[in-house]
Design a protein around this motif. Structure first.
Motif, PDB file in Angstrom:
ATOM      1  N   ARG A 258     -72.037 -10.281 -35.948  1.00  0.00           N
ATOM      2  CA  ARG A 258     -73.074 -10.009 -36.957  1.00  0.00           C
ATOM      3  C   ARG A 258     -74.194  -9.141 -36.384  1.00  0.00           C
ATOM      4  O   ARG A 258     -74.805  -8.335 -37.102  1.00  0.00           O
ATOM      5  N   ASP A 259     -74.482  -9.312 -35.082  1.00  0.00           N
ATOM      6  CA  ASP A 259     -75.526  -8.500 -34.453  1.00  0.00           C
ATOM      7  C   ASP A 259     -75.069  -7.056 -34.272  1.00  0.00           C
ATOM      8  O   ASP A 259     -75.865  -6.119 -34.366  1.00  0.00           O
ATOM      9  N   ILE A 260     -73.776  -6.883 -33.999  1.00  0.00           N
ATOM     10  CA  ILE A 260     -73.211  -5.539 -33.894  1.00  0.00           C
ATOM     11  C   ILE A 260     -73.297  -4.830 -35.241  1.00  0.00           C
ATOM     12  O   ILE A 260     -73.731  -3.671 -35.341  1.00  0.00           O
ATOM     13  N   LEU A 261     -72.896  -5.519 -36.294  1.00  0.00           N
ATOM     14  CA  LEU A 261     -72.832  -4.903 -37.623  1.00  0.00           C
ATOM     15  C   LEU A 261     -74.205  -4.462 -38.106  1.00  0.00           C
ATOM     16  O   LEU A 261     -74.328  -3.483 -38.847  1.00  0.00           O
ATOM     17  N   ARG A 262     -75.228  -5.171 -37.673  1.00  0.00           N
ATOM     18  CA  ARG A 262     -76.593  -4.830 -38.089  1.00  0.00           C
ATOM     19  C   ARG A 262     -76.973  -3.420 -37.663  1.00  0.00           C
ATOM     20  O   ARG A 262     -77.773  -2.749 -38.336  1.00  0.00           O
ATOM     21  N   SER A 263     -76.391  -2.959 -36.570  1.00  0.00           N
ATOM     22  CA  SER A 263     -76.751  -1.651 -36.018  1.00  0.00           C
ATOM     23  C   SER A 263     -75.819  -0.526 -36.458  1.00  0.00           C
ATOM     24  O   SER A 263     -76.073   0.636 -36.139  1.00  0.00           O
ATOM     25  N   THR A 264     -74.734  -0.850 -37.164  1.00  0.00           N
ATOM     26  CA  THR A 264     -73.795   0.201 -37.569  1.00  0.00           C
ATOM     27  C   THR A 264     -74.150   0.731 -38.949  1.00  0.00           C
ATOM     28  O   THR A 264     -74.897   0.105 -39.709  1.00  0.00           O
ATOM     29  N   ILE A 265     -73.586   1.874 -39.274  1.00  0.00           N
ATOM     30  CA  ILE A 265     -73.798   2.472 -40.587  1.00  0.00           C
ATOM     31  C   ILE A 265     -72.841   1.872 -41.602  1.00  0.00           C
ATOM     32  O   ILE A 265     -73.206   1.595 -42.743  1.00  0.00           O
ATOM     33  N   THR A 266     -71.606   1.606 -41.191  1.00  0.00           N
ATOM     34  CA  THR A 266     -70.572   1.152 -42.110  1.00  0.00           C
ATOM     35  C   THR A 266     -70.681  -0.331 -42.433  1.00  0.00           C
ATOM     36  O   THR A 266     -70.381  -0.747 -43.556  1.00  0.00           O
ATOM     37  N   GLY A 267     -71.081  -1.157 -41.460  1.00  0.00           N
ATOM     38  CA  GLY A 267     -71.210  -2.580 -41.712  1.00  0.00           C
ATOM     39  C   GLY A 267     -69.894  -3.323 -41.633  1.00  0.00           C
ATOM     40  O   GLY A 267     -68.912  -2.832 -41.084  1.00  0.00           O
ATOM     41  N   GLU A 268     -69.880  -4.539 -42.227  1.00  0.00           N
ATOM     42  CA  GLU A 268     -68.741  -5.441 -42.040  1.00  0.00           C
ATOM     43  C   GLU A 268     -67.453  -4.963 -42.686  1.00  0.00           C
ATOM     44  O   GLU A 268     -66.366  -5.404 -42.306  1.00  0.00           O
ATOM     45  N   LYS A 269     -67.513  -4.062 -43.650  1.00  0.00           N
ATOM     46  CA  LYS A 269     -66.281  -3.562 -44.249  1.00  0.00           C
ATOM     47  C   LYS A 269     -65.569  -2.561 -43.349  1.00  0.00           C
ATOM     48  O   LYS A 269     -64.361  -2.376 -43.456  1.00  0.00           O
ATOM     49  N   GLY A 270     -66.333  -1.942 -42.447  1.00  0.00           N
ATOM     50  CA  GLY A 270     -65.740  -0.921 -41.601  1.00  0.00           C
ATOM     51  C   GLY A 270     -65.514  -1.325 -40.161  1.00  0.00           C
ATOM     52  O   GLY A 270     -64.651  -0.763 -39.489  1.00  0.00           O
ATOM     53  N   ILE A 271     -66.292  -2.313 -39.668  1.00  0.00           N
ATOM     54  CA  ILE A 271     -66.206  -2.724 -38.261  1.00  0.00           C
ATOM     55  C   ILE A 271     -66.089  -4.247 -38.188  1.00  0.00           C
ATOM     56  O   ILE A 271     -66.755  -4.972 -38.928  1.00  0.00           O
ATOM     57  N   GLY A 272     -65.262  -4.725 -37.283  1.00  0.00           N
ATOM     58  CA  GLY A 272     -65.141  -6.162 -37.043  1.00  0.00           C
ATOM     59  C   GLY A 272     -64.796  -6.399 -35.588  1.00  0.00           C
ATOM     60  O   GLY A 272     -64.591  -5.462 -34.817  1.00  0.00           O
ATOM     61  N   GLY A 273     -64.719  -7.682 -35.199  1.00  0.00           N
ATOM     62  CA  GLY A 273     -64.371  -7.959 -33.813  1.00  0.00           C
ATOM     63  C   GLY A 273     -64.566  -9.401 -33.439  1.00  0.00           C
ATOM     64  O   GLY A 273     -64.669 -10.282 -34.298  1.00  0.00           O
ATOM     65  N   ILE A 274     -64.629  -9.654 -32.151  1.00  0.00           N
ATOM     66  CA  ILE A 274     -64.753 -10.995 -31.604  1.00  0.00           C
ATOM     67  C   ILE A 274     -65.997 -11.082 -30.729  1.00  0.00           C
ATOM     68  O   ILE A 274     -66.479 -10.070 -30.213  1.00  0.00           O
ATOM     69  N   GLU A 275     -66.535 -12.306 -30.571  1.00  0.00           N
ATOM     70  CA  GLU A 275     -67.716 -12.453 -29.717  1.00  0.00           C
ATOM     71  C   GLU A 275     -67.354 -12.037 -28.292  1.00  0.00           C
ATOM     72  O   GLU A 275     -66.268 -12.311 -27.791  1.00  0.00           O
ATOM     73  N   THR A 276     -68.312 -11.365 -27.657  1.00  0.00           N
ATOM     74  CA  THR A 276     -68.051 -10.724 -26.365  1.00  0.00           C
ATOM     75  C   THR A 276     -69.311 -10.794 -25.518  1.00  0.00           C
ATOM     76  O   THR A 276     -70.424 -10.712 -26.040  1.00  0.00           O
ATOM     77  N   LYS A 277     -69.158 -10.903 -24.219  1.00  0.00           N
ATOM     78  CA  LYS A 277     -70.316 -10.899 -23.322  1.00  0.00           C
ATOM     79  C   LYS A 277     -70.889  -9.492 -23.188  1.00  0.00           C
ATOM     80  O   LYS A 277     -70.161  -8.505 -23.204  1.00  0.00           O
ATOM     81  N   GLY A 278     -72.212  -9.433 -23.040  1.00  0.00           N
ATOM     82  CA  GLY A 278     -72.842  -8.161 -22.737  1.00  0.00           C
ATOM     83  C   GLY A 278     -72.559  -7.748 -21.297  1.00  0.00           C
ATOM     84  O   GLY A 278     -71.940  -8.498 -20.532  1.00  0.00           O
ATOM     85  N   VAL A 279     -73.024  -6.571 -20.907  1.00  0.00           N
ATOM     86  CA  VAL A 279     -72.739  -6.064 -19.565  1.00  0.00           C
ATOM     87  C   VAL A 279     -73.979  -5.534 -18.835  1.00  0.00           C
ATOM     88  O   VAL A 279     -73.878  -5.054 -17.705  1.00  0.00           O
ATOM     89  N   LEU A 280     -75.153  -5.661 -19.436  1.00  0.00           N
ATOM     90  CA  LEU A 280     -76.382  -5.168 -18.806  1.00  0.00           C
ATOM     91  C   LEU A 280     -76.797  -6.048 -17.638  1.00  0.00           C
ATOM     92  O   LEU A 280     -76.759  -7.272 -17.722  1.00  0.00           O
ATOM     93  N   ARG A 281     -77.196  -5.416 -16.522  1.00  0.00           N
ATOM     94  CA  ARG A 281     -77.761  -6.121 -15.384  1.00  0.00           C
ATOM     95  C   ARG A 281     -79.104  -5.497 -15.017  1.00  0.00           C
ATOM     96  O   ARG A 281     -79.315  -4.298 -15.237  1.00  0.00           O
ATOM     97  N   ILE A 282     -79.992  -6.320 -14.473  1.00  0.00           N
ATOM     98  CA  ILE A 282     -81.286  -5.798 -14.041  1.00  0.00           C
ATOM     99  C   ILE A 282     -81.454  -6.030 -12.542  1.00  0.00           C
ATOM    100  O   ILE A 282     -80.776  -6.874 -11.944  1.00  0.00           O
ATOM    101  N   GLY A 283     -82.329  -5.256 -11.949  1.00  0.00           N
ATOM    102  CA  GLY A 283     -82.602  -5.392 -10.528  1.00  0.00           C
ATOM    103  C   GLY A 283     -84.043  -5.059 -10.230  1.00  0.00           C
ATOM    104  O   GLY A 283     -84.811  -4.648 -11.111  1.00  0.00           O
ATOM    105  N   MET A 284     -84.426  -5.206  -8.981  1.00  0.00           N
ATOM    106  CA  MET A 284     -85.768  -4.865  -8.525  1.00  0.00           C
ATOM    107  C   MET A 284     -85.721  -4.674  -7.004  1.00  0.00           C
ATOM    108  O   MET A 284     -84.772  -5.138  -6.365  1.00  0.00           O
ATOM    109  N   PRO A 285     -86.669  -4.016  -6.383  1.00  0.00           N
ATOM    110  CA  PRO A 285     -87.756  -3.305  -7.057  1.00  0.00           C
ATOM    111  C   PRO A 285     -87.316  -1.907  -7.455  1.00  0.00           C
ATOM    112  O   PRO A 285     -86.407  -1.318  -6.853  1.00  0.00           O
ATOM    113  N   TYR A 286     -87.974  -1.375  -8.458  1.00  0.00           N
ATOM    114  CA  TYR A 286     -87.696   0.004  -8.853  1.00  0.00           C
ATOM    115  C   TYR A 286     -88.435   0.938  -7.899  1.00  0.00           C
ATOM    116  O   TYR A 286     -89.583   0.711  -7.541  1.00  0.00           O
ATOM    117  N   ARG A 287     -87.758   1.982  -7.481  1.00  0.00           N
ATOM    118  CA  ARG A 287     -88.388   3.005  -6.651  1.00  0.00           C
ATOM    119  C   ARG A 287     -88.078   4.375  -7.231  1.00  0.00           C
ATOM    120  O   ARG A 287     -86.939   4.656  -7.614  1.00  0.00           O
TER     121      ARG A 287
END
Length: 291
Positions: A258-287
């Motif tokens: 449902r969070d994916i569909l919120r950001s698409t143009i087509t919505g639930e009629k055009g896009i579907g899928g299964i729950e999936t883990k994100g892949v973003l990682r953070i680190g520090m310090p930034y230089r």
């Protein structure tokens, strides 16, 4: 003046509801036909040349205005989400204390394989605007299954997009029959080959499909997200909006459909899928880069 290859046209029998590019001409049952690719929708179609009409700038702009408004809305929603995620991560990482830490983000890397070079160019421009790391490759849909596994080995992406053109033809069979689709079988085969390289659904996240694609077969083959559950047309940029959300979701969080569909143009009629883990990682310090 007659219709030429690369002209932008509409189909009079469909009230010119979609703008198409003319790709090539051929004969069918004694009629001169044109192969058409959608300008903003990932749709491929045949039409008699006599049914086509050149679209002037005014008509093209009318067709584009609403789509572009939807594009801007989707972009705005994604940027809001990304900002919210970063603020949440900074708060959690510093335990709510302002200690002057500067964090850096490592969003998921995307391998975007597209059957249309013009769509690929548009998609790469949007990835850049969203700061999503991406490697884009143009590849004919029928060659994807043979080439994508090698690119996976070479590039080791977190996210794979397999898209291009597709269409369902009622004259070839029922909607449940994958043989009635132009390129769904090619997309399915590519997903299967990719899954042989990386079976885990969270180690390689796959989006597959285009307009009217056979959604069920793509999910069964191993895609996390696919088109098109209701066999509708999808916007050329919908694959980007889908995977950008995953790229900037922390690996500790799940991405709900449902969070994916919120950001698409087509919505639930055009896009579907299964729950999936994100892949973003953070680190520090930034230089900053060393000069």
């Amino acid at each position: 003046m007659g219709i030429k290859i690369h002209d932008v046209v509409g189909r009079q029998s469909y009230q010119c509801d979609i703008s198409f590019r003319v790709i090539r001409f051929f004969e069918k049952n004694g009629k001169q036909m044109a192969l058409l690719y959608g300008e903003d929708l990932r749709l491929i179609a045949d039409a008699p040349v006599e049914d086509l009409i050149l679209l002037d700038d005014e008509k093209r702009q009318q067709l584009l205005t609403r789509l572009h408004e939807q594009e801007e809305q989707s972009f705005h929603l994604l940027r809001q989400d990304f900002t919210s995620i970063r603020e949440k991560q900074e708060y959690q990482f510093t335990s709510g204390q302002d200690e002057g830490y500067q964090l850096f983000q490592m969003p998921g890397k995307v391998l975007h394989v597209d059957g249309d070079p013009n769509y690929l160019k548009k998609c790469l421009s949007l990835y850049e605007k969203l700061n999503v790391p991406v490697h884009g490759v143009y590849c004919n849909e029928k060659e994807m299954a043979y080439k994508v596994p090698l690119w996976i080995e070479q590039l080791r992406p977190d996210i794979l997009v397999i898209t291009g053109h597709d269409a369902y033809s009622k004259y070839k069979g029922k909607k449940s029959d994958i043989s009635a689709y132009r390129h769904s079988k090619d997309f399915v085969l590519t997903v299967r080959e990719a899954r042989k390289k990386v079976p885990n659904l969270d180690q390689l996240i796959i989006f597959a499909g285009a307009c009217q694609s056979h959604f069920e077969s793509l999910i069964e083959a191993g895609a996390n997200f696919a088109s098109s559950p209701y066999r509708v047309n999808i916007h050329a940029l919908d694959p980007v909006y889908t995977v950008a959300k995953i790229s900037f979701t922390p690996f500790t969080d799940r991405v709900f459909v449902r969070d994916i569909l919120r950001s698409t143009i087509t919505g639930e009629k055009g896009i579907g899928g299964i729950e999936t883990k994100g892949v973003l990682r953070i680190g520090m310090p930034y230089r900053p880069p060393v000069e």
